[in-house]
Design an enzyme around this catalytic site. Sequence first.
Site, mmCIF file in Angstrom:
data_model
loop_
_atom_site.group_PDB
_atom_site.id
_atom_site.type_symbol
_atom_site.label_atom_id
_atom_site.label_comp_id
_atom_site.label_asym_id
_atom_site.label_seq_id
_atom_site.Cartn_x
_atom_site.Cartn_y
_atom_site.Cartn_z
ATOM 1 N N SER A 1 0.617 -1.161 0.087
ATOM 2 C CA SER A 1 0.093 -0.051 0.045
ATOM 3 C C SER A 1 0.854 1.087 0.186
ATOM 4 O O SER A 1 1.974 1.092 0.360
ATOM 5 C CB SER A 1 -0.808 -0.106 1.173
ATOM 6 N N TYR B 1 -1.492 -1.566 10.433
ATOM 7 C CA TYR B 1 -1.854 -1.790 9.192
ATOM 8 C C TYR B 1 -0.698 -1.281 8.240
ATOM 9 O O TYR B 1 0.087 -1.868 7.475
ATOM 10 C CB TYR B 1 -2.922 -1.049 8.604
#
Length: 274
Positions: free
Chosen positions: A145, A158
């Site tokens: 990401s 995350y």
Amino acid sequence: MSLPRPAPDRTAVVTGASSGIGAAIARELASRGHGVTLVARRADKLDELANEIRARGVRAEVLAADLSDRTARAELLGRITDLGLIPDVLINNAGLSTLGPVAESDPDAEMNMIEVDVVAVADLCIRFLPGMIQRRSGSLLNVASTAAFQPLPGQAGYGACKAFVLSYTQSLTGELRGTGVTATALCPGPVQTGFGEAAGFAKDDAEKALPSIMWVSAETVAKTAVDDMSKGRMVSIPGPANRIGSIFAQITPRTLLVPMLTRIHPGLKNGASS
């Protein structure tokens, strides 16, 4: 071409293929003639996608598996080879996120996220790469990401998981040099897939926190990812705004970046970080 050519006995394994980016990548690979093996927890959603791909005349298998389960992961490669298939493409896409301050988090949910986002990625790489190297042909895509390029208050776990995936994949590119196998880290920015809602984001909050120019469709992410795998690129970042943003995140001093991100993150909007 770094992406192996399609063949009747070869398959592209796509985890987290039941929706979002995983489903889009499976469709993109199938559109280029690659048979796909779809992996996710829910077989019903996989069946729908498999039938769609088969209707195009492309082979598709469904393997339901919970990738948070270490036994299920250990069995996955054998289940594929038992079908008479050789996995020469691996898409490690399965992932999830939690939301909110670490001090208020659910320990079980945090550990489950780390198991899926980090441990499962490493586990499947360790199991699938030896065969690819032995055959001197293979392509690996690990989905990270743009969060990998910066701290992420409000999604600390995350962001750290995706930083691991990026670093791990970059290291693999060095180890795999000369083997005929490539590794690519896919680093998408915000994508309308339902991922944020599953993590606990309100759609409006997410859209307010991130400019509209940064949002990219799952189909665009998938095409960029497969194109970059074909070129053997180490890192793939879909969308020019996200590529610029990733550079900004890396060069901005953390003493400036962290407070700014803390102020705008939807997971901390109620002042939980103060």
